[in-house]
Write an enzyme that holds these catalytic residues in place. Structure first.
Site, PDB file in Angstrom:
ATOM      1  N   CYS A  89      25.374   6.905   8.013  1.00 31.86           N
ATOM      2  CA  CYS A  89      25.315   5.571   8.607  1.00 31.86           C
ATOM      3  C   CYS A  89      26.652   5.173   9.209  1.00 31.86           C
ATOM      4  O   CYS A  89      26.713   4.301  10.051  1.00 31.86           O
ATOM      5  CB  CYS A  89      24.845   4.550   7.579  1.00 31.86           C
ATOM      6  SG  CYS A  89      25.674   4.699   6.016  1.00 31.86           S
ATOM      7  N   THR A 129       0.844  -1.198   0.000  1.00 32.12           N
ATOM      8  CA  THR A 129       0.000   0.000   0.000  1.00 32.12           C
ATOM      9  C   THR A 129       0.878   1.246   0.000  1.00 32.12           C
ATOM     10  O   THR A 129       1.832   1.346   0.769  1.00 32.12           O
ATOM     11  CB  THR A 129      -0.906  -0.017   1.259  1.00 32.12           C
ATOM     12  OG1 THR A 129      -1.696  -1.197   1.197  1.00 32.12           O
ATOM     13  CG2 THR A 129      -1.806   1.201   1.326  1.00 32.12           C
TER      14      THR A 129
END
Ligand code: PLP
Length: 396
Positions: free
Chosen positions: A322, A233
């Site tokens: 990161c 979705t």
């Protein structure tokens, strides 16, 4: 405390107009874009509008845009969606881990990988790409702009090489989108990744351009969302935010706002270099995006400088978000030929749409004296004492 944020390559703040565009889709316009009733039609229209806006930013048609959860998913979809066991992939040593690790995973399932070197400015040589081609080469994945240095790769030339060889070309444009104008036709790429949170849309949304006719295996198996290219979705508020941010970015590029940003970045860079000896711009001499300056301050630990500046209210970074906090030197700077101590001494300043001249002044008032203070504690700097003159007096 007065805080200045110069770490926009890690993430950007959501622009107020982007937030306002998204707001109704959290509450009154909540429909599932796959539903056929009014609520679904409302969100479907919003998703398709956003698709048009993203397509305009990239110079493609709306049907060629696949919404994803961000840059990492777009990169993984581009790579895993194209290559299979036995295929050869060409990439570069300065890619983001979203590409490098996805390609390494390809190796685990039987692909062969060539990782091309870069020169001292961080540039891939297109001739190396050509030389690396094999009859089994299926994909070339070379980034448009580097996240640590801002260096822009010669992607248009690489696109020509890919076209001549009949090989798919993916470019990670996560750090280029909204900063330089992009035209997928000029670049000749088949796949191009972008990420919302690098261009003032929210985190957790991105897109992959997939050239019409490119066969792509989906990463996820489920419903037939995104023309069966990405099941799940749709994140309607995120997609609406990405669409609005793409519109804002396109209008800014059309106005030439990128020139204002590069002037601000250059003032920061030159101001620092004028006040600090034994400092250098990483990627100098190569074309770069207008918002990034990666500067090496010899004789200090970048992590210490990031912490010292943060204590005074200035947020910068040692490189990829990161890897911040990790002691490993940047793989990008090492690939450019830097020694580990030089790579560790490097700091990334990255500007955003919200950055002001006063914020650049603040950084200029803080960085030289903080570097000088840290160098006083540095054993390698102490060996230098007497040989080096710090131009702190140049500061007004
Ligand atoms: N590619 C590049 C060049 C990036 O800089 C980043 C994020 O830092 C990514 C990919 C990953 O994007 P995301 O954070 O949306 O997963």
């Amino acid at each position: 405390m007065h805080r200045v944020y110069l770490d926009n390559n890690a993430t950007t703040p959501v622009l107020p107009e982007v937030f306002e565009a998204m707001r109704p889709y959290f509450s009154e316009r909540f429909g599932n874009a796959s539903s056929i009733h009014h609520h679904g039609q409302e969100t479907r229209a919003a998703v398709e509008n956003a698709r048009e806006s993203v397509a305009k930013l990239l110079g493609c048609s709306a049907a060629e845009i696949v919404f994803t959860s961000g840059g990492t998913e777009a990169d993984n979809l581009a790579i895993a969606g194209i290559v299979a066991a036995g295929d050869h992939v060409i990439t570069s040593s300065v890619e983001h881990h979203a590409v490098l690790h996805a390609v390494r995973h390809g190796e685990e399932i039987g692909c062969e990988v060539t990782v091309l070197p870069v020169d001292g400015r961080g540039l891939v040589d297109p001739a190396d790409v050509k030389r690396a081609l094999r009859p089994t080469t299926k994909l070339i994945s070379i980034m448009m702009a580097n996240n640590e240095t801002g260096v822009l790769q010669p992607v248009d030339q690489i696109g020509e090489i890919a076209a001549a060889a009949g090989v798919s070309f993916h470019t990670d444009a996560v750090q280029a989108a909204g900063k330089v104008s992009i035209d997928v036709k000029r670049t000749g790429c088949h796949l191009l990744s972008i990420s919302g949170h690098k261009l003032h849309a929210p985190q957790g949304v991105g897109a992959l351009y997939v050239k019409k006719g490119t066969q792509l295996h989906p990463l996820f198996h489920g419903g037939r969302h995104e023309r069966s290219r990405r099941a799940g979705t749709e994140n309607v508020p995120g997609i609406v935010g990405l669409g609005k941010a793409a519109q804002v970015a396109k209008a800014a590029l059309d106005r030439g706002d990128d020139r204002t940003m590069s002037a601000m970045r250059d003032r920061l860079q030159q101001g620092i270099l004028a006040q600090v000896d034994e400092a250098a711009v990483n990627g100098d001499g190569a074309p770069r995006v207008p918002n990034t300056a990666n500067i090496r301050f010899d004789h200090i630990e970048g992590e210490s400088l990031v912490i010292a500046l943060d204590l005074k209210g200035l947020a910068v970074s040692t490189g990829a978000a990161c890897s911040s906090g990790a002691i490993e030197p940047s793989h990008v700077l090492l690939a450019m030929g830097m020694r580990p101590d030089q790579a560790r001494a490097s700091i990334r300043f990255s500007l955003g749409k919200q950055t002001t001249d006063a914020e650049i002044d603040f950084a200029l008032s803080l960085v030289p004296e903080t570097v000088a203070r840290l160098r006083e504690l540095s054993p390698t700097y102490k060996k230098h004492a007497g040989m080096t003159t710090y131009k702190l007096e140049a500061k007004s």
